[in-house]
Design a protein around this motif. Structure first.
Motif, PDB file in Angstrom:
ATOM      1  N   TYR A 170       0.839  -1.262   0.013  1.00 38.67           N
ATOM      2  CA  TYR A 170      -0.068   0.232  -0.064  1.00 38.67           C
ATOM      3  C   TYR A 170       0.853   0.876  -0.505  1.00 38.67           C
ATOM      4  N   VAL A 173       2.426   2.080  -3.706  1.00 39.27           N
ATOM      5  CA  VAL A 173       1.636   1.949  -4.270  1.00 39.27           C
ATOM      6  C   VAL A 173       1.556   3.667  -4.624  1.00 39.27           C
ATOM      7  N   LEU A 182      -4.085   0.084  -8.456  1.00 38.84           N
ATOM      8  CA  LEU A 182      -4.267  -1.303  -7.645  1.00 38.84           C
ATOM      9  C   LEU A 182      -5.584  -0.576  -7.065  1.00 38.84           C
TER      10      LEU A 182
END
Length: 542
Positions: A170, A173, A182
């Motif tokens: 996370y 990204v 994502l």
């Protein structure tokens, strides 16, 4: 109960229906049916008479169509169309006009005629339908509930490897600005897995720790009559509590946004101002990246720590403060009522102890849950507790002579430092009464009805804000209660008079204080002049 309710609804529906229009409509349908029957009979007779001629014409036409060449059948125009066949442009025009007029017809405001104009209330209430809908609802929300539980297990670090991997992915990204990529990738992954599952595949791989979620299987035996009744009560109670909880949360958010707690809303306002100023100097992509990084740190790092340590959560969790400190509509109304009662509070006097029955009027014990419930019942501050000897209340009856129904209301009478409170025995708060001691003019013993023996068991309270006195009857040990009420009322009056006299002394006009000072100064000057004259006389005498 449910069957009786269903039968009562059907009976009411039949009673409300008008029979005369139904009979007229039935007669009209019968006449129409007779006329249609006669028309059908005449048509059948006509077809029977003309059947041979019609059969001959059909046979001749079939022979001509068989003898006609196949190519001619394709090139010949239809019987109902004269002239050459339509061209492609004409067919396109006809198709376009059909579509256009169909679209224009869809934009009309008139809808399709329905059989009944009145909206239906749905199916009747039955235990079988209720149980079936409960099972369907449970089957519908179970996947979403399992997903929420798995997400909670993921962010709570119950599976360290899965949570660490999710946190790293996370943050990477978001840092690279691939948040939308994502999200779309996760949706594609979900639809792909559901496609293979619908084809019969068994896919057990998942990024979320579903193996840590406990799945409870509800296997219940067939319900008896009492169990069905308990099921209805259980569902009604659950619906009531869920709707009440949701309403409380929505009211808290609404009151939070409308500054009912200024300190709490001010912190949000300050953060929004800082974010707005920062957005003027930072690009949109960078701002979204910073917000995403902050959410990742909060969800994966801060929230698990706050969840583990409740004291930290109570101090530093902004969401917890909103849903704990923001008031609901009922609490806001109670707060306003308490603010209105502030003007009737008896002041606390420093250095003076007001005693009642030889004890201090203010109870030194801390306010318990019982006293908090008492304060909520009468919308008074928590400092207003029943005095000693009045904590259990005094049984009495509120008597209203000018009404026949509801003339007697049983309840209990409580005496606090500032109020005389009457609580009705029923659960409703409509009959409760709050009488400020400031408003009481006098307290008298009374006998509500002359035909009753004895001197009466009642007390009349005369107030300045009411034309008629308030009468409390049915009191055991009336004289003792009267003496205690008089003592508490007189103590409150003494405290009020002491506060008013002290405030008058403090608020004396400045001009009078200047006059007093000037008078004192002139007196001092005169005394000094007299002393100087005496000294000069003594010196001359010497």
């Amino acid at each position: 109960m449910i069957e009786n309710q269903t039968l009562a609804q059907k009976l009411q529906k039949y009673e409300n229906s008008d029979i005369i229009p139904l009979l007229k409509k039935l007669e009209e349908e019968r006449d129409a049916n007779e006329s249609l029957t006669k028309r059908c009979e005449t048509l059948e007779d006509h077809m029977k008479r003309n059947r041979p001629m019609h059969q001959i014409s059909v046979d001749s036409e079939s022979r001509e169509s068989v003898q006609r060449p196949r190519s001619a059948s394709f090139s010949s125009p239809p019987d109902d169309v004269d002239g050459p066949p339509p061209t492609r442009w004409e067919r396109f025009q006809n198709h376009f006009m059909d579509k256009f007029f169909t679209l224009m017809a869809d934009f009309t405001e008139e809808g399709e005629e329905s059989d009944s104009d009145a909206p239906t209330e749905g199916d009747e209430l039955t235990v079988k339908k209720l149980k079936e809908n409960l099972k369907r609802f449970q089957a519908g929300y179970e996947p979403g509930l399992l997903f929420c539980k798995a997400m909670s297990a993921l962010v709570s670090w119950k599976s360290t490897s899965n949570t660490f991997l999710a946190f790293v992915i996370y943050m990477y990204v978001v840092w690279r600005g691939w948040s939308a990529t994502l999200l779309i990738g996760l949706l594609l992954w979900y639809l792909t897995t559901t496609y293979f599952i619908s084809r019969g595949w068994t896919i057990q791989f998942s990024f979320l720790p579903y193996h840590l979620v406990e799945v409870t299987q509800d296997e219940r035996p067939p319900l008896s009559m009492s169990d069905r009744f308990q099921l209805v009560l259980h569902v009604s109670r659950r619906v009531q509590n869920i709707l009440g909880s949701l309403a409380d949360q929505m009211e808290k958010v609404h009151n939070f946004l409308y500054w009912t707690n200024p300190d709490l809303t001010k912190s949000l306002y300050t953060n929004l101002v800082i974010a707005f100023v920062a957005s003027l100097f930072i690009s949109g992509s960078m701002l979204l990246t910073l917000i995403g990084l902050f959410l990742g740190v909060k969800i994966f790092l801060i929230n698990p720590v706050l969840k583990k340590y409740p004291r930290l959560k109570a101090k530093y969790s902004f969401e917890e403060k909103i849903f704990r400190e923001a008031p609901t509509a009922a609490q806001l109304e109670q707060r306003r009522a308490i603010e209105e009662t502030q003007q009737f509070l008896v002041p606390d006097i420093e250095g003076i102890t007001v005693r009642f029955n030889g004890e201090e009027m203010q109870d030194s014990e801390p306010a318990s849950k019982r006293f908090k419930a008492f304060a909520e019942t009468f919308n008074v501050p928590e400092s207003e507790q029943p005095l000693s000897g009045w904590k259990e209340g005094k049984r009495c009856t509120l008597i209203t002579k000018n009404t026949v129904t509801g003339a007697f209301k049983n309840g209990r009478l409580y005496l606090t430092k500032s109020f005389l409170c009457f609580e009705k025995s029923s659960l409703s708060k409509d009959g409760n009464m709050l009488i400020p001691l400031k408003e009481i003019l006098r307290i008298e013993k009374a006998k509500p009805f002359n035909f009753m023996p004895g001197s009466g068991m009642s007390i009349e309270i005369h107030m300045a804000s009411a034309d008629k006195p308030v009468l409390f009857g049915g009191m055991l040990r009336r004289n003792l209660i009267y003496d205690q009420l008089m003592e508490g009322w007189q103590a409150a009056q003494r405290a009020i008079q002491h506060r008013s006299s002290s405030s008058n002394m403090e608020t004396t006009p400045s001009t009078s204080q200047g006059d007093v000072r000037s008078r004192a100064g002139s007196h001092r000057q005169a005394s000094s002049s007299h002393s100087e004259a005496g000294e000069s006389d003594s010196e001359s005498a010497c």
